[in-house]
Design a protein around this motif. Structure first.
Motif, PDB file in Angstrom:
ATOM      1  N   PRO A 525      -5.856   1.265  -3.909  1.00 25.14           N
ATOM      2  CA  PRO A 525      -6.287  -0.015  -3.337  1.00 25.14           C
ATOM      3  C   PRO A 525      -5.141  -0.913  -2.903  1.00 25.14           C
ATOM      4  N   ALA A 526      -3.924  -0.594  -3.359  1.00 23.00           N
ATOM      5  CA  ALA A 526      -2.737  -1.381  -2.990  1.00 23.00           C
ATOM      6  C   ALA A 526      -2.956  -2.854  -3.333  1.00 23.00           C
ATOM      7  N   SER A 527      -2.454  -3.752  -2.470  1.00 24.45           N
ATOM      8  CA  SER A 527      -2.458  -5.185  -2.795  1.00 24.45           C
ATOM      9  C   SER A 527      -3.851  -5.780  -2.903  1.00 24.45           C
ATOM     10  N   SER A 528      -4.884  -5.075  -2.374  1.00 29.00           N
ATOM     11  CA  SER A 528      -6.240  -5.613  -2.514  1.00 29.00           C
ATOM     12  C   SER A 528      -6.669  -5.630  -3.980  1.00 29.00           C
ATOM     13  N   PHE A 529      -5.987  -4.836  -4.825  1.00 34.96           N
ATOM     14  CA  PHE A 529      -6.281  -4.798  -6.258  1.00 34.96           C
ATOM     15  C   PHE A 529      -5.761  -6.053  -6.969  1.00 34.96           C
ATOM     16  N   LYS A 530      -4.922  -6.824  -6.292  1.00 32.57           N
ATOM     17  CA  LYS A 530      -4.306  -7.994  -6.922  1.00 32.57           C
ATOM     18  C   LYS A 530      -5.321  -9.064  -7.303  1.00 32.57           C
ATOM     19  N   LYS A 581       2.280 -18.428  -2.778  1.00 33.29           N
ATOM     20  CA  LYS A 581       2.872 -17.882  -1.565  1.00 33.29           C
ATOM     21  C   LYS A 581       2.963 -16.356  -1.661  1.00 33.29           C
ATOM     22  N   ALA A 582       3.325 -15.853  -2.819  1.00 31.62           N
ATOM     23  CA  ALA A 582       3.445 -14.410  -2.994  1.00 31.62           C
ATOM     24  C   ALA A 582       2.101 -13.720  -2.788  1.00 31.62           C
ATOM     25  N   THR A 583       0.997 -14.393  -3.158  1.00 30.02           N
ATOM     26  CA  THR A 583      -0.336 -13.828  -2.957  1.00 30.02           C
ATOM     27  C   THR A 583      -0.680 -13.779  -1.476  1.00 30.02           C
ATOM     28  N   ILE A 584      -0.423 -14.864  -0.780  1.00 28.23           N
ATOM     29  CA  ILE A 584      -0.743 -14.924   0.648  1.00 28.23           C
ATOM     30  C   ILE A 584       0.118 -13.945   1.437  1.00 28.23           C
ATOM     31  N   LYS A 585       1.411 -13.873   1.093  1.00 29.60           N
ATOM     32  CA  LYS A 585       2.338 -12.975   1.783  1.00 29.60           C
ATOM     33  C   LYS A 585       2.219 -11.529   1.275  1.00 29.60           C
ATOM     34  N   ILE A 720      -6.018 -16.464   3.568  1.00 29.41           N
ATOM     35  CA  ILE A 720      -5.556 -15.171   4.061  1.00 29.41           C
ATOM     36  C   ILE A 720      -6.183 -14.766   5.393  1.00 29.41           C
ATOM     37  N   PRO A 721      -7.498 -14.997   5.663  1.00 27.65           N
ATOM     38  CA  PRO A 721      -8.024 -14.612   6.978  1.00 27.65           C
ATOM     39  C   PRO A 721      -7.245 -15.230   8.135  1.00 27.65           C
ATOM     40  N   ALA A 722      -6.896 -16.518   8.018  1.00 31.03           N
ATOM     41  CA  ALA A 722      -6.119 -17.156   9.078  1.00 31.03           C
ATOM     42  C   ALA A 722      -4.718 -16.565   9.132  1.00 31.03           C
ATOM     43  N   LYS A 737      -8.425 -10.439   0.945  1.00 29.92           N
ATOM     44  CA  LYS A 737      -7.149  -9.903   0.485  1.00 29.92           C
ATOM     45  C   LYS A 737      -6.921  -8.570   1.198  1.00 29.92           C
ATOM     46  N   SER A 738      -5.714  -8.422   1.715  1.00 31.95           N
ATOM     47  CA  SER A 738      -5.337  -7.182   2.392  1.00 31.95           C
ATOM     48  C   SER A 738      -4.609  -6.269   1.420  1.00 31.95           C
ATOM     49  N   GLY A 739      -4.399  -5.033   1.841  1.00 30.25           N
ATOM     50  CA  GLY A 739      -3.654  -4.088   1.020  1.00 30.25           C
ATOM     51  C   GLY A 739      -3.317  -2.846   1.812  1.00 30.25           C
ATOM     52  N   SER A 740      -2.151  -2.278   1.570  1.00 30.08           N
ATOM     53  CA  SER A 740      -1.775  -1.008   2.210  1.00 30.08           C
ATOM     54  C   SER A 740      -0.855  -0.252   1.265  1.00 30.08           C
ATOM     55  N   TRP A 741      -1.034   1.066   1.231  1.00 27.70           N
ATOM     56  CA  TRP A 741      -0.265   1.891   0.314  1.00 27.70           C
ATOM     57  C   TRP A 741       0.454   2.982   1.090  1.00 27.70           C
ATOM     58  N   GLU A 742       1.690   3.235   0.678  1.00 27.39           N
ATOM     59  CA  GLU A 742       2.524   4.191   1.387  1.00 27.39           C
ATOM     60  C   GLU A 742       1.921   5.590   1.347  1.00 27.39           C
ATOM     61  N   LEU A 743       2.225   6.343   2.386  1.00 25.90           N
ATOM     62  CA  LEU A 743       1.697   7.702   2.485  1.00 25.90           C
ATOM     63  C   LEU A 743       2.166   8.555   1.322  1.00 25.90           C
ATOM     64  N   SER A 744       3.437   8.477   0.986  1.00 29.54           N
ATOM     65  CA  SER A 744       3.986   9.221  -0.141  1.00 29.54           C
ATOM     66  C   SER A 744       5.350   8.649  -0.475  1.00 29.54           C
ATOM     67  N   ASN A 745       5.868   9.035  -1.618  1.00 32.68           N
ATOM     68  CA  ASN A 745       7.205   8.570  -2.005  1.00 32.68           C
ATOM     69  C   ASN A 745       8.262   9.064  -1.022  1.00 32.68           C
TER      70      ASN A 745
END
Length: 889
Positions: A525-530, A581-585, A720-722, A737-745
């Motif tokens: 889920p990446a950052s969406s799990f935050k 700020k860390a949450t929004i960014k 966050i939407p704006a 909340k957005s989120g993205s996870w790397e393809l692999s290490n």
């Protein structure tokens, strides 16, 4: 399978006048047509005897197929004038002994009186009487004894059969099987009452009290004209079966409707005399326990009427779009006599017989034979006074519905993306205590939570096949999932998990048979799990004003990745970046350290409280795909061992559907509802036809997070939407909340999972984009820009919600006002440098009429009270920074 219980047996029915299938095992006796009983003057036939039968013609008897003896014979001692012998009933089916026949009134074992040669027998003897009896020889006596023994044996078998029937009824272990509702179809509806699917047997049971007499009478006319007067057993059929069994002939017998049902309910499939007797016993027991209408009702609900239509109601709806319910049902009219006669005529042979090549009596595939059978049934109905002469005279063959157009369902999910929801319905039925046996028996009416508007919007937003979807034109290896949940009830309103209803369920990874979640499911889920890490932090009294040091490395010495952001992140405040700020960014480092301070188990506990059921560990030698952890069965100590601090920013895989549940909890301001697909379940009482409600999932929610803290969280997430440039139409307030996870290490330059989650007060929306089958490097259109959650997933999310709100016409609603709280000192950020205040030139003031304000200007020791410039109170206040009014910094 026909209504007899024998697979496609065209020969297990009483024969009717006209064309008929060839006889065979378990057949009825071949009955003569109407003209067979009207013989020309001067002829006679006895029984249906095989070779050795006696036939009598004018003035001449042919006995046993032998040549006429002496050229002439006087039969029965005297023949009526007119040259025609009057033929009565032979005691045993016909003559069995060559040269002997029991004809007319001859006793069993009697014989035609045949004058010996030279006795003067001739044509005159037929008009004037016989010539007298000749003396019996030893051969005559021998033949007579054989005839008597044969007849006696047959009578004995019949008597034994009757004795067995009576004895079995009272003493044998033949039990009456309990008639039960036949397996029938289950009907699944969406929230608007439109049919989504019909599953199970193609049968609709109708309580016997509700069945139209028109249908009952038509079936009785076609299958068992004496149904309402006999006691359930055809004694002639039993006698015939006894005789044939004794003589080694075919096993056969005339089955009443009661016997046919007895054979079905007792599962008597073999073709034997013993089965006929057991069938008769059960038929008698049925007649003693149930009345005729009940038995007819059981029979009508069970019979196979072709094209897989089981029961008269399914046939009535399928062939004519009517119902057998008296007075009609819903939009369906009650069946009329002509339609009922067609359906009743199918029972004799619903399917083609590959042996006899007879094509059966399906009115669509074999209208010619079906019409002949229909005429017979209509005539029988007239003779029984079940239709009037007027109705009979006005009869017109009713054309049945043809093709598949009659069964086409525009709202059904068969072959559509929504078809995957069937798995979740099955799973939920099991969770509610509805067993496979109950599902198989059918008769369930299941209303789902699926809103057709929301479902269509989810499919259009997420499917590559949709021209309006941001996924349109993307590589075939890309896949999206879109889930819409009502945050006030937990109802799944829309669910898109892929275009193939029989393929992988990318939104929930539910097994195809609805047995449970697949072991290899889930996505990072990446950052969406935050949102869960923040919920845990707020519960522990952390404030969004806490600051965090982005230069600190992980406990293992490795750098914390921040989604590609460089050292200029947090506007240069890398060592004291505030949590808001860390949450929004979407920076990762604060969430790593929150998980460190709280422990990974508490972050996971918050996710579980929000509604997550499963989470996967990293892959290992034992679990290459990661071990699936059931959060409802795992204690905190085990979670602490299996998961590390990276859980704080979403490293470990979860189900999109589980995540959607958690998102709905956040949208609902901390009230968790159980996500569900079934709104209501009803079953039909087979006796009354009335519906009764079964247990369903409650809509009541549980407050799992503090409302004030959730308003604080929503106050941050609504920015966050704006920030992602995806504000909703009409300026609707939304949290996300957005989120993205790397393809692999090994390939950190590409993302393999991208998310955008959140919603409005009326709808929680979760969107995932990733690889189909295998993870792939995700890029935005053009193929050069790497995909983040704020890209394509956010576009899908916006289209989905905008479409729903427009089509549904929902009002613009807002989230509660933000209530900030928590302790700002709980972070690990460094103390920021002091903020330099501009120095003002007050010299002109001292020279003016306001010079009294400048008194003691040079004595700073008194006014800059170092006690009040305490660093504990002012944070950055020093001895020389005691501002006006003794305010310490």
């Amino acid at each position: 399978m026909n209504a007899y219980g024998d697979p496609q047996n065209a020969r297990a029915r009483a024969r009717v006048p006209g064309p008929s299938a060839a006889s065979g095992p378990d057949d009825e006796e071949q009955r003569p047509g109407p003209d067979a009983y009207r013989r020309p003057a001067g002829s006679a036939s006895v029984g249906s005897a095989s070779p050795g039968r006696a036939s009598v013609s004018p003035g001449r008897a042919s006995v046993g197929g032998a040549a006429p003896v002496g050229g002439r014979a006087s039969v029965g001692g005297a023949a009526p004038v007119g040259g025609r012998a009057s033929v009565g009933s032979a005691a045993v089916g016909g003559a069995a002994v060559p040269g002997r026949a029991a004809v007319g009134g001859a006793p069993i074992g009697g014989r035609a009186s045949v004058p010996p040669p030279g006795s003067g027998g001739g044509p005159s003897n037929l008009s004037g009487g016989g010539s007298g009896k000749r003396p019996r020889t030893k051969a005559d006596k021998k033949y007579r004894r054989a005839n008597i023994l044969t007849a006696a044996a047959a009578v004995l078998v019949i008597m034994i059969g009757a004795g067995i029937v009576g004895g079995t009824y009272f003493f044998d272990d033949v039990e009456l099987p309990t008639p039960k509702a036949e397996s029938q179809m289950n009907v699944i509806y969406n929230a608007k009452g439109q049919v989504l699917a019909k599953t199970g047997e193609a049968r609709v049971n109708v309580p016997y009290k509700n069945i139209s007499l028109t249908m009952s009478h038509a079936v009785a006319a076609a299958e068992d004209g004496n149904f309402y007067t006999h006691n359930g057993i055809d004694m002639k059929g039993i006698a015939r079966a006894a005789w044939n069994n004794f003589t080694g002939g075919d096993k056969q017998g005339a089955s009443t409707i009661t016997q046919q049902y007895a054979r079905h309910v007792a599962d008597l499939k073999e073709i034997s005399y013993s089965r006929k007797l057991r069938e008769a016993v059960i038929a008698r027991k049925l007649e003693s326990k149930y009345d005729k209408d009940q038995i007819m009702g059981l029979y009508l609900n069970y019979i196979d009427l072709g094209k897989g239509r089981l029961g008269a109601e399914a046939a009535a709806q399928g062939y004519y779009g009517v119902t057998i319910v008296h007075g009609g049902s819903g939009k369906l009219k009650e069946i009329n006599p002509y339609q009922a006669a067609v359906i009743a005529s199918i029972i004799k042979q619903p399917y083609p017989d590959p042996i006899t090549k007879h094509q059966g009596y399906d009115p669509v595939t074999n209208p010619t034979e079906s019409k002949i059978r229909w005429e017979y049934t209509m005539k029988q109905m007239l003779e029984k006074n079940w239709v009037s002469q007027e109705v009979y005279d006005k009869r017109v063959w009713p054309e049945p519905l043809k093709g598949k157009a009659s069964t086409k369902c525009s709202t059904c999910w068969e072959g559509k993306p929504a078809g995957v929801i069937q798995r979740h319905v099955t799973y939920e039925l099991h969770e509610l205590g509805i067993t496979d046996d109950m599902i198989q028996k059918g008769g369930l009416t299941i209303t789902t939570t699926i809103d057709p508007v929301v479902q269509k919007a989810a499919e259009q937003a997420g499917s590559r096949a949709s021209k309006t979807s941001p996924m349109n034109g993307r590589p075939k290896t890309y896949q999206a999932a879109v889930i819409g949940i009502d945050p006030e009830t937990g109802e799944v309103l829309g669910y898109y998990g892929g275009d193939d209803a029989n393929g992988t369920d990318y939104a929930g990874y539910m097994a195809g048979d609805g047995s449970g979640v697949q072991q290899s499911g889930g996505q990072s889920p990446a950052s969406s799990f935050k949102i869960y890490t923040l919920s845990a932090a707020l519960k522990a009294n952390f404030s969004f004003k806490t600051t965090w040091n982005g230069e600190l490395k992980r406990l293992n010495g490795k750098k914390i990745s921040n989604a590609g952001a460089d050292d200029s992140l947090c506007d240069g405040k890398i060592k004291y970046c505030d949590l808001e700020k860390a949450t929004i960014k979407s920076y990762n480092f604060p969430f790593y350290w929150i998980a460190d301070k709280l422990g990974p188990e508490k972050v996971i506990a918050a996710a579980k409280a929000a509604g997550l059921n499963y989470i996967w560990t990293d892959g290992s030698e034992k679990y290459p795909q990661g071990e699936r952890i059931d959060l409802n069965k795992t204690d905190a100590a085990t979670l602490a061992k299996k998961f590390d601090r990276e859980v704080g920013f979403g490293q470990y895989r979860v189900l999109p559907l589980d995540h959607a549940t958690g998102v709905a909890t956040i949208v609902a301001q901390g009230v968790r509802h159980q996500t569900h697909f079934i709104k209501a379940i009803k079953s039909v009482d087979p006796a009354t036809g009335k519906f009764k409600s079964l247990t369903t999932i409650t809509k009541e929610g549980t407050q799992v997070f503090d409302r004030a803290q959730m308003s604080d969280l929503a106050g941050v997430l609504d920015q966050i939407p704006a920030h992602a440039n995806h504000t909703l139409r009409n300026g609707r307030q939304a949290i996300a909340k957005s989120g993205s996870w790397e393809l692999s290490n090994a390939n950190s330059s590409a993302n393999g999972d991208a998310w955008f989650v959140g919603g409005i007060p009326q709808l929680a929306a979760t969107v995932w984009v990733g690889g189909k089958v295998n993870r792939v490097a995700l890029t935005e259109p053009g193929g050069t820009k790497k995909m983040f959650g704020s890209g394509t997933p956010a576009s899908i999310w916006k289209e989905f919600i905008d479409t729903v709100t427009e089509k549904k016409g929902w009002d613009v609603e807002k989230f509660p006002d933000r209530q900030e709280g928590g302790d700002a000192s709980l972070g690990n950020g460094e103390v920021p440098p002091p903020v330099e205040q501009p120095v003002e030139d007050n010299s002109k003031v001292c020279d003016s009429d306001l010079s009294f304000l400048c008194q003691n200007q040079g004595d700073t020791g008194d006014t800059g009270n170092t006690d009040n410039g305490n660093t504990d109170n002012g944070g950055n206040g020093g001895n020389n920074n005691g501002g006006g009014n003794n305010n310490g910094g």
